[in-house]
Design a protein around this motif. Structure first.
Motif, PDB file in Angstrom:
ATOM      1  N   LYS A  73      89.741  24.482  -3.991  1.00  0.00           N
ATOM      2  CA  LYS A  73      91.046  24.967  -4.485  1.00  0.00           C
ATOM      3  C   LYS A  73      91.233  26.421  -4.066  1.00  0.00           C
ATOM      4  O   LYS A  73      92.297  26.827  -3.608  1.00  0.00           O
ATOM      5  CB  LYS A  73      91.085  24.834  -6.012  1.00  0.00           C
ATOM      6  N   GLN A  74      90.157  27.179  -4.207  1.00  0.00           N
ATOM      7  CA  GLN A  74      90.207  28.602  -3.816  1.00  0.00           C
ATOM      8  C   GLN A  74      90.455  28.726  -2.307  1.00  0.00           C
ATOM      9  O   GLN A  74      91.266  29.529  -1.861  1.00  0.00           O
ATOM     10  CB  GLN A  74      88.870  29.252  -4.193  1.00  0.00           C
ATOM     11  N   LEU A  75      89.756  27.886  -1.543  1.00  0.00           N
ATOM     12  CA  LEU A  75      89.909  27.921  -0.084  1.00  0.00           C
ATOM     13  C   LEU A  75      91.361  27.630   0.307  1.00  0.00           C
ATOM     14  O   LEU A  75      91.928  28.294   1.183  1.00  0.00           O
ATOM     15  CB  LEU A  75      88.973  26.885   0.545  1.00  0.00           C
ATOM     16  N   GLU A  95      87.503  42.758   1.206  1.00  0.00           N
ATOM     17  CA  GLU A  95      86.437  43.451   0.467  1.00  0.00           C
ATOM     18  C   GLU A  95      86.217  44.836   1.032  1.00  0.00           C
ATOM     19  O   GLU A  95      86.046  45.814   0.305  1.00  0.00           O
ATOM     20  CB  GLU A  95      85.122  42.652   0.566  1.00  0.00           C
ATOM     21  N   GLN A  96      86.222  44.885   2.379  1.00  0.00           N
ATOM     22  CA  GLN A  96      86.018  46.163   3.058  1.00  0.00           C
ATOM     23  C   GLN A  96      87.095  47.166   2.651  1.00  0.00           C
ATOM     24  O   GLN A  96      86.817  48.323   2.361  1.00  0.00           O
ATOM     25  CB  GLN A  96      86.052  45.934   4.583  1.00  0.00           C
ATOM     26  N   GLN A  97      88.352  46.659   2.617  1.00  0.00           N
ATOM     27  CA  GLN A  97      89.468  47.556   2.270  1.00  0.00           C
ATOM     28  C   GLN A  97      89.357  48.024   0.819  1.00  0.00           C
ATOM     29  O   GLN A  97      89.736  49.136   0.483  1.00  0.00           O
ATOM     30  CB  GLN A  97      90.813  46.819   2.478  1.00  0.00           C
ATOM     31  N   GLN A  98      88.848  47.154  -0.055  1.00  0.00           N
ATOM     32  CA  GLN A  98      88.765  47.520  -1.474  1.00  0.00           C
ATOM     33  C   GLN A  98      87.511  48.316  -1.797  1.00  0.00           C
ATOM     34  O   GLN A  98      87.353  48.783  -2.919  1.00  0.00           O
ATOM     35  CB  GLN A  98      88.776  46.247  -2.333  1.00  0.00           C
ATOM     36  N   ALA A  99      86.632  48.445  -0.813  1.00  0.00           N
ATOM     37  CA  ALA A  99      85.344  49.104  -1.078  1.00  0.00           C
ATOM     38  C   ALA A  99      85.548  50.522  -1.615  1.00  0.00           C
ATOM     39  O   ALA A  99      84.763  51.019  -2.424  1.00  0.00           O
ATOM     40  CB  ALA A  99      84.500  49.125   0.181  1.00  0.00           C
ATOM     41  N   ASP A 100      86.622  51.200  -1.164  1.00  0.00           N
ATOM     42  CA  ASP A 100      86.857  52.583  -1.614  1.00  0.00           C
ATOM     43  C   ASP A 100      87.314  52.614  -3.072  1.00  0.00           C
ATOM     44  O   ASP A 100      86.911  53.479  -3.844  1.00  0.00           O
ATOM     45  CB  ASP A 100      87.925  53.253  -0.731  1.00  0.00           C
ATOM     46  N   SER A 101      88.175  51.656  -3.442  1.00  0.00           N
ATOM     47  CA  SER A 101      88.685  51.677  -4.827  1.00  0.00           C
ATOM     48  C   SER A 101      87.621  51.111  -5.759  1.00  0.00           C
ATOM     49  O   SER A 101      86.806  50.293  -5.360  1.00  0.00           O
ATOM     50  CB  SER A 101      89.955  50.848  -4.921  1.00  0.00           C
ATOM     51  N   PRO A 102      87.602  51.575  -7.062  1.00  0.00           N
ATOM     52  CA  PRO A 102      86.578  51.090  -8.005  1.00  0.00           C
ATOM     53  C   PRO A 102      86.749  49.591  -8.247  1.00  0.00           C
ATOM     54  O   PRO A 102      87.861  49.083  -8.342  1.00  0.00           O
ATOM     55  CB  PRO A 102      86.848  51.892  -9.275  1.00  0.00           C
ATOM     56  N   LEU A 128      82.569  31.610  -3.688  1.00  0.00           N
ATOM     57  CA  LEU A 128      82.567  30.708  -2.535  1.00  0.00           C
ATOM     58  C   LEU A 128      81.852  31.379  -1.355  1.00  0.00           C
ATOM     59  O   LEU A 128      81.034  30.766  -0.671  1.00  0.00           O
ATOM     60  CB  LEU A 128      84.026  30.396  -2.197  1.00  0.00           C
ATOM     61  N   ILE A 129      82.168  32.654  -1.160  1.00  0.00           N
ATOM     62  CA  ILE A 129      81.569  33.407  -0.042  1.00  0.00           C
ATOM     63  C   ILE A 129      80.047  33.499  -0.217  1.00  0.00           C
ATOM     64  O   ILE A 129      79.286  33.334   0.744  1.00  0.00           O
ATOM     65  CB  ILE A 129      82.166  34.840   0.039  1.00  0.00           C
ATOM     66  N   GLN A 130      79.614  33.747  -1.474  1.00  0.00           N
ATOM     67  CA  GLN A 130      78.183  33.881  -1.736  1.00  0.00           C
ATOM     68  C   GLN A 130      77.463  32.575  -1.389  1.00  0.00           C
ATOM     69  O   GLN A 130      76.397  32.577  -0.769  1.00  0.00           O
ATOM     70  CB  GLN A 130      77.968  34.228  -3.218  1.00  0.00           C
ATOM     71  N   LEU A 178      84.912  29.593   7.669  1.00  0.00           N
ATOM     72  CA  LEU A 178      84.615  30.843   8.404  1.00  0.00           C
ATOM     73  C   LEU A 178      85.856  31.735   8.499  1.00  0.00           C
ATOM     74  O   LEU A 178      85.770  32.951   8.348  1.00  0.00           O
ATOM     75  CB  LEU A 178      84.079  30.525   9.805  1.00  0.00           C
ATOM     76  N   HIS A 179      87.025  31.103   8.749  1.00  0.00           N
ATOM     77  CA  HIS A 179      88.279  31.881   8.761  1.00  0.00           C
ATOM     78  C   HIS A 179      88.491  32.553   7.406  1.00  0.00           C
ATOM     79  O   HIS A 179      88.856  33.732   7.331  1.00  0.00           O
ATOM     80  CB  HIS A 179      89.475  30.954   9.044  1.00  0.00           C
ATOM     81  N   TYR A 180      88.239  31.777   6.342  1.00  0.00           N
ATOM     82  CA  TYR A 180      88.428  32.300   4.987  1.00  0.00           C
ATOM     83  C   TYR A 180      87.464  33.460   4.733  1.00  0.00           C
ATOM     84  O   TYR A 180      87.846  34.510   4.222  1.00  0.00           O
ATOM     85  CB  TYR A 180      88.180  31.168   3.980  1.00  0.00           C
ATOM     86  N   GLN A 181      86.210  33.265   5.145  1.00  0.00           N
ATOM     87  CA  GLN A 181      85.183  34.298   4.934  1.00  0.00           C
ATOM     88  C   GLN A 181      85.577  35.591   5.653  1.00  0.00           C
ATOM     89  O   GLN A 181      85.483  36.679   5.085  1.00  0.00           O
ATOM     90  CB  GLN A 181      83.842  33.782   5.454  1.00  0.00           C
ATOM     91  N   ALA A 182      86.047  35.457   6.898  1.00  0.00           N
ATOM     92  CA  ALA A 182      86.425  36.640   7.677  1.00  0.00           C
ATOM     93  C   ALA A 182      87.537  37.404   6.957  1.00  0.00           C
ATOM     94  O   ALA A 182      87.486  38.630   6.825  1.00  0.00           O
ATOM     95  CB  ALA A 182      86.886  36.215   9.069  1.00  0.00           C
ATOM     96  N   ARG A 183      88.532  36.658   6.448  1.00  0.00           N
ATOM     97  CA  ARG A 183      89.646  37.319   5.747  1.00  0.00           C
ATOM     98  C   ARG A 183      89.178  38.015   4.472  1.00  0.00           C
ATOM     99  O   ARG A 183      89.554  39.145   4.184  1.00  0.00           O
ATOM    100  CB  ARG A 183      90.727  36.288   5.380  1.00  0.00           C
ATOM    101  N   GLU A 184      88.362  37.315   3.695  1.00  0.00           N
ATOM    102  CA  GLU A 184      87.914  37.872   2.406  1.00  0.00           C
ATOM    103  C   GLU A 184      87.034  39.105   2.627  1.00  0.00           C
ATOM    104  O   GLU A 184      87.134  40.089   1.899  1.00  0.00           O
ATOM    105  CB  GLU A 184      87.140  36.812   1.608  1.00  0.00           C
ATOM    106  N   GLU A 185      86.157  39.027   3.644  1.00  0.00           N
ATOM    107  CA  GLU A 185      85.266  40.174   3.887  1.00  0.00           C
ATOM    108  C   GLU A 185      86.068  41.386   4.344  1.00  0.00           C
ATOM    109  O   GLU A 185      85.731  42.523   4.034  1.00  0.00           O
ATOM    110  CB  GLU A 185      84.179  39.786   4.891  1.00  0.00           C
ATOM    111  N   LYS A 186      87.148  41.108   5.075  1.00  0.00           N
ATOM    112  CA  LYS A 186      88.032  42.189   5.502  1.00  0.00           C
ATOM    113  C   LYS A 186      88.683  42.848   4.274  1.00  0.00           C
ATOM    114  O   LYS A 186      88.731  44.066   4.147  1.00  0.00           O
ATOM    115  CB  LYS A 186      89.105  41.617   6.436  1.00  0.00           C
TER     116      LYS A 186
END
Length: 1239
Positions: free
Chosen positions: A853-855, A785-792, A815-817, A775-783
């Motif tokens: 490994k990714q986690l 993703e949010q920041q990269q949403a503007d860039s292509p 992993l998130i999916q 869950l910690h990992y998911q929160a970080r990754e989604e954050k």
């Protein structure tokens, strides 16, 4: 007494090894105990101060060196307790156990009482502490505030473990917040008298110590100096011989104890009746089950003796098995870091009065069984198998308890048995005796048959004081005999369950080594027990439990002991168990009852109780009476706490013992045999004595090594089991793995991962450490993703082999999916459940190692969540661990699909036409229906001119068939389909359903719908690495591999055809010999590429006359129809009247089946009709009867060459014989095959 060390050579045969006194050292004064997590906000009387070993006799015993730190810590687990005259000062009794590194145990029995503090320095130190405390308290907060903070760290847990045994705390708090004033109050401090013994004679030691205390506090001096009694029990009282009883003398009364004989259950003196009364039968059986499955068990109670009673009760009941992991029934406050141990453990933690379970924050709970003894309540881990015949087992135990007047429900224990000495009880009794109304009520209840056991026992207990010699036995002796009989009967009920379950275990032990040395050397590589055969021999209801249990360390050690008994003397428990099994065999003469799941009650209850009663009634040996010693009276340190050995000498001793400990450790490391014997035990008993940071680090390092070793063993076992026959050929042992075993191994892998993730956690969040990290990992990754949403976003473009080809789009590995899939499953309610589902899904997708490994690649996150010593922060071990998990990618698991059968799953379908020979699109309205082992999707219309669609459907399990069809509408109604590909979008499993035929009227066999049989696609390495798009290879021709049409060029030989039929039938027979849950799809064996239908089609095609030029293709079904037409016409003309009755019936049956297939509303085409006839004939056991009719039919002469197999009696008779072997099995057909046919 000092000169008695000469006698210590015979130590192993002596009843007691040491007599120890612990208490306050007036030289060092009040030392706060920092290790106990001191909370300075508490009033000084409630704080923890260090206790010391004031004296011990003798100095040392050979074979059992004195461990000063451990004894001091366990005699006074909370350190010193202070009281004033206003507080209750009831004496307390408790026991403890010290487990040495080699697994041997020493027992301690402690009587703690309060003694007046005579040292003015201590009194003034306490006064000063109070003045400081009051000043701070007054300045810091107003009077109303509470004094204790409740943070969630382990430290606050420690500070909450202070005074638990003062029921009068409310009374003292009303008096100036329990303050102390030396001018007004008398100060008392706790002191402990302790006996250390090699065997657990709990009742005898308790009575001896309580008499000794009575003598210390009595107004009149005892008959002899106290030293005489202590010397007597240390040097002159022997251990009773096996099967004998012993009487020795306390200060006031004689004490009796007995030891079981060699063929009886070993000694266990802790009251099982009390354990059952505290928890209730059902709860205790559940906790016992968790102990057998080697979970983490945490006992929780205010009373040390209760912790010990339940812990010893559980381990005693394991007979013939032994707990192999960390065992600390009383965990001192300074050792709370042990709760972080990522291994199975059985520990006891003292609770503070009024502290509830919610305040207790434990490092890991995914696999924890929490037992709150005082509140008669347990918390169990999620989903674990139940003990076999649990209901009948509980019933039998309840009856044994009731026969002794004890209720089977929890919480009906009288507190007189909870380990505290009678104080309140006397008051109760005085109240009763002085109250006429209550006396009358009691008499009335007796007349009406109601038990008033508590009062009677109290009365008997009081009478027993000093009534020795009147009549036969005192009430106390009666009570002791009753307890011993109940104990042994309860244990016999448990033992009899194991004798029933493992009556045949010896047949499955694999004895492969020529001698002990070579066995110990190769222990790790060897299979010692044939698990698969053992399980296949057990009753079905026992399997879930047994498959888990035979994977435990305690079972492995039991089997190891059995193998070693070829070369060494049999281990005691094993000897008794084997003798019991031989006896059961003698009575039952290989009884079939041993293999049934019918409950067998214990048959030896009476005789086991009689043996004990006889021993206690007829005393075999009386020890020497205590006598005057050659020393001055009054030298004993029992009366004055100030009289003790010089502290300098003690420091020297401690140093010497520490070095002895170190030497012992080094010796152990060098002992190769010893190491090999303890193989697989993650960690031997942690040492209680040394708490330096270096030792704690060393312990954690052992944990890390143990976890890595366990991971290696588990993954290897999973691979070997799963690879089945291949592995056996490579010399790895057992062949087949059952789904049950697979499930057990995966559950134990989930448990291992949870333990690894909970090792060295900084702060615990939620019950599952792994899910919390995710869950910690998911929160970080989604954050991010949010920041990269503007860039292509740069996604990998989907690879297509050519613009014209149709393919499955790539399945994004994420992993998130996978976490989101699990989070969307409403069936799973807990974090532990989610973590387990995620592990299963990752394992099925062959991504477990990659995901973890990714986690762990987010090192900043790992550092934030874990302490430096945690397993996940040991780089080298972590890499090896991921590598072991990677090896699991070598085998296919369906551990997610097969467990979560009710969830909704998105599927993707792609239809791949053969474009060179047909239109890619069709004007008709196509439809599809996907079926699997768990159900089907129902018919779904495919939008026109679309070759790909997705649909959501309840889990279909492994996919088996696809029905594909269309309604023949429009001008371009013909459709040549190469194959259909279906993918499970959660697990990524892709199935290919080959077709290679036309769908349409007037082309091919005129079929408008086909039943296609699926095969799982194994991705190649390139696709696997990127899970890229997947395009099936194009078929070279419209004919499917198995489709041997008339125009086919390379026909198989008659030998090949007969071989193919034999193989197809053989596969079906093997299918039915597997356990039901392991069988897989019968449809594939009937209709698949090498199935029965394909083989029979080849048989019928052999020698089939080719169609003349420009004439339409002739199909086998045309021959069947003509044969049936001939039979019907012959029947009408009466030709069949002369034939035997059965033959006439067979004629009618074949005609009925063929006509039913022809009149179905489905447009399945001629090949589909032949397939259906074969399937129905196999199901209804008619194929061997139909064959002779078809062969005798004159039509065969026109349609088959002379050399055809159908016209040769020998192969036809062989075929009939082969098909008859299928009559023994119940063939059921999938609904997709027989839809629309009612026969």
């Amino acid at each position: 007494m000092s000169g008695s060390s000469a006698v210590s050579g015979s130590a192993p045969c002596r009843f007691a090894h040491y007599f120890v006194i612990c208490g306050i050292d007036t030289d060092t004064g009040l030392e706060p105990d920092e290790l106990a997590g001191e909370n300075f906000e508490q009033s000084p009387l409630k704080r923890t101060f260090k206790s010391k070993v004031l004296a011990r006799y003798p100095e040392n015993v050979s074979g059992n060196p004195f461990d000063q730190d451990a004894v001091n810590m366990l005699c006074m687990p909370k350190g010193l307790s202070f009281r004033t005259q206003a507080d209750q000062r009831r004496p307390q009794f408790h026991s403890f156990i010290i487990t040495k590194e080699d697994g041997s145990r020493t027992y301690g029995f402690v009587h703690t009482f309060y003694e007046e503090v005579t040292s003015p320095q201590i009194c003034s130190a306490m006064q000063t502490l109070y003045q400081m405390h009051n000043a701070e308290h007054a300045s810091a907060n107003p009077p109303s505030s509470s004094s204790s903070s409740s943070s969630s760290s382990m430290d606050s847990l420690a500070s909450s473990l202070d005074e638990a045994d003062s029921p009068s705390s409310s009374l003292s708090s009303s008096r100036a917040a329990g303050s102390y004033d030396s001018s007004r109050d008398t100060l008392y401090v706790s002191k402990a008298l302790c006996l250390i013994t090699p065997m657990p004679f709990m009742h005898a030691c308790r009575r001896f110590l309580s008499q000794l205390h009575r003598a210390v506090t009595a107004a009149t001096a005892p008959p002899l100096p106290l030293e005489s009694y202590v010397h007597n029990i240390l040097y002159e009282v022997p251990l009773p011989a096996p099967g004998r009883s012993l009487k020795f003398h306390g200060v006031y009364e004689p004490i009796v104890c007995q030891r079981p004989g060699l063929g009886e259950l070993p000694l266990a003196d802790f009251s099982l009746a009390e354990a059952f009364s505290l928890l209730g039968v059902e709860n205790l059986v559940q906790v016992f089950n968790c102990t057998l499955l080697e979970m983490q068990i945490l006992l929780y109670s205010q009373d040390y003796q209760r912790l010990m009673t339940v812990a010893e009760g559980l381990t005693t009941l394991l007979f013939p098995f032994q707990w192999q992991h960390v065992y600390v029934p009383i965990l001192p406050a300074s050792l709370l870091h042990f709760l972080d141990a990522p291994v199975p453990y059985l520990m006891g933690l003292q609770s503070k009065e009024g502290t509830d379970r919610s305040k207790l924050d434990l490092p890991q709970e995914a696999n924890l069984c929490f037992v709150d003894i005082d509140n008669h309540y347990i918390e169990l881990p999620e989903d674990f198998p139940q003990f076999p015949n649990k209901t009948e087992f509980i019933q039998e135990l309840s009856e044994v308890l009731l026969s002794f007047g004890i209720s089977a429900k929890a919480g009906l224990v009288d507190d007189g048995r909870n380990g505290n000495l009678a104080g309140e009880e006397l008051t109760v009794l005085e109240l009763l005796q002085g109250n006429a109304t209550l006396e009358r009520l009691q008499a009335l209840t007796k007349r009406t048959g109601v038990m008033v056991a508590h009062v009677d026992a109290l009365r008997a207990g009081v009478k027993a004081q000093g009534t020795e010699g009147q009549g036969n036995r005192t009430a106390a002796e009666e009570e002791e005999i009753r307890n011993a009989k109940l104990n042994v009967q309860l244990r016999e009920v448990f033992a009899s369950r194991f004798i029933t379950m493992f009556a045949d275990y010896e047949s499955f032990v694999i004895q492969s080594a020529p001698d002990l040395e070579s066995w110990l050397t190769n222990r790790e590589q060897m299979h010692n027990f044939d698990k698969a055969s053992f399980l296949s021999d057990q009753p079905e209801p026992y399997l879930p439990f047994l498959s888990h249990f035979i994977e435990t360390q305690m079972f492995a050690t039991f089997i190891d002991n059995k193998i070693m008994s070829q070369w060494e003397e049999k281990e005691l428990l094993l000897r008794v168990f084997d003798a019991r099994i031989d006896k059961a065999r003698l009575y039952n003469v290989r009884a079939p009852s041993l293999r049934s799941s019918n409950y067998q009650r214990c048959s030896v209850l009476k005789e086991s109780a009689q043996a004990i009663e006889q021993r206690l009634m007829k005393i075999d040996h009386t020890a020497i009476h205590p006598h005057l010693l050659d020393m001055k009276i009054g030298q004993a340190p029992l009366i004055k706490s100030t009289n003790h050995t010089a502290s300098a000498q003690r420091r020297k001793d401690r140093l010497r013992q520490k070095t002895e400990h170190l030497n012992l450790d080094n010796d152990l490391k060098e002992k190769y045999m010893q190491e090999a014997r303890s193989l697989g035990k993650n960690l031997r008993q942690p040492k209680l004595s040394d708490l330096s940071p270096a030792v704690i680090a060393q312990t954690n390092w052992k944990f890390v090594e143990g976890l890595l070793k366990e991971c290696r063993m588990k993954t290897k076992r999973m691979l070997v089991e799963k690879m089945g026959r291949e592995a056996v050929e490579l010399g790895h042992g057992e062949a087949n793995i059952t789904g049950l075993e697979e499930n057990t191994l995966i559950a134990s892998l989930c448990d291992l991962l949870e333990r690894i993730w909970s090792h060295g956690l900084q702060v615990k969040q939620g019950k599952s450490a792994l899910w919390s990290h995710l869950l910690h990992y998911q929160a970080r990754e989604e954050k991010l993703e949010q920041q990269q949403a503007d860039s292509p976003v740069s996604y990998v473009p989907e690879r297509r082999k050519s613009d014209s080809s149709i393919s499955l789009p790539s399945l994004h590995i994420s992993l998130i999916q996978d976490m989101r899939h699990i989070q969307s499953m409403s069936e799973i309610k807990t974090d532990v459940g989610r973590a387990r589902a995620w592990i299963r899904l990752s394992l099925e997708k062959k991504l477990l190692s990659q995901h973890l490994k990714q986690l762990l690649s987010r090192q900043a996150l790992t550092k934030k969540l874990y302490k430096r010593y945690a397993f996940l922060r040991c780089e080298e071990e972590k890499e090896q661990f991921l590598f072991h998990l990677l090896s699991l990618n070598a085998v296919d698991y369906f551990c997610f699909t097969s467990v979560f059968t009710t969830i909704m799953i998105p599927y993707r379908v792609v239809i791949i036409p053969i474009k060179k020979l047909s239109n890619a699109m069709t004007t008709s309205n196509p439809w599809v229906c996907v079926s699997g082992e768990l159900g089907d999707s129902g018919i779904m219309q495919i939008p026109k001119n679309v070759l790909e669609m997705t649909f959501d459907c309840q889990n279909l399990g492994k996919l088996t068939t696809v029905q594909l069809g269309h309604d023949n509408a429009g001008l371009l109604a013909k459709w040549l389909v190469d194959c259909v590909v279906v993918r499970n979008e959660i697990t990524g499993h892709t199935y290919r359903f080959p077709c290679g035929q036309w769908l349409g009227k007037g082309v091919g066999d005129g079929s408008l719908e086909r039943v296609l049989i699926g095969e799982l696609v194994v991705p190649n390495a390139e696709e696997d690495s990127g899970r890229g798009c997947w395009t099936p290879p194009l078929q070279r021709s419209p004919t499917q591999a198995r489709r041997i049409s008339i125009t086919s060029l390379s026909e198989p030989t008659s030998g090949q055809i007969q071989e193919a039929i034999g193989e197809a039938v053989n596969n079906i027979v093997k299918h039915f010999h597997k356990p039901e849950k392991e069988r897989g799809s019968l449809t594939v064996l009937l209709c698949g590429e090498n199935g029965l239908v394909a083989a029979l089609e080849q048989f019928f095609h052999h020698g089939f006359k080719s169609a003349r030029l420009f004439q339409k293709t002739v199909f086998v079904w045309d021959f069947v129809e003509k044969a049936v037409a001939y039979m019907e016409s012959a029947d009408q003309m009466g030709d069949l009247q002369e034939t035997a009755e059965p033959l006439g019936m067979t004629c009618q049956s074949v005609c009925r089946y063929v006509n039913a297939i022809n009149s179905t509303s489905r447009n399945i085409g001629k090949d589909g009709k032949f397939q259906l006839l074969v399937c129905l004939g196999a199901r209804d056991r008619l194929l061997p009867q139909w064959l002779p009719l078809l062969v005798e039919c004159p039509v065969i002469l026109r349609m088959y060459e002379d050399t055809a197999l159908l016209r040769d009696r020998t192969p036809v008779n062989t075929l009939i014989g082969v098909l008859e072997t299928l009559h023994d099995f119940p063939i059921t057909l999938e609904s997709s095959l027989v839809k629309g046919i009612d026969l």
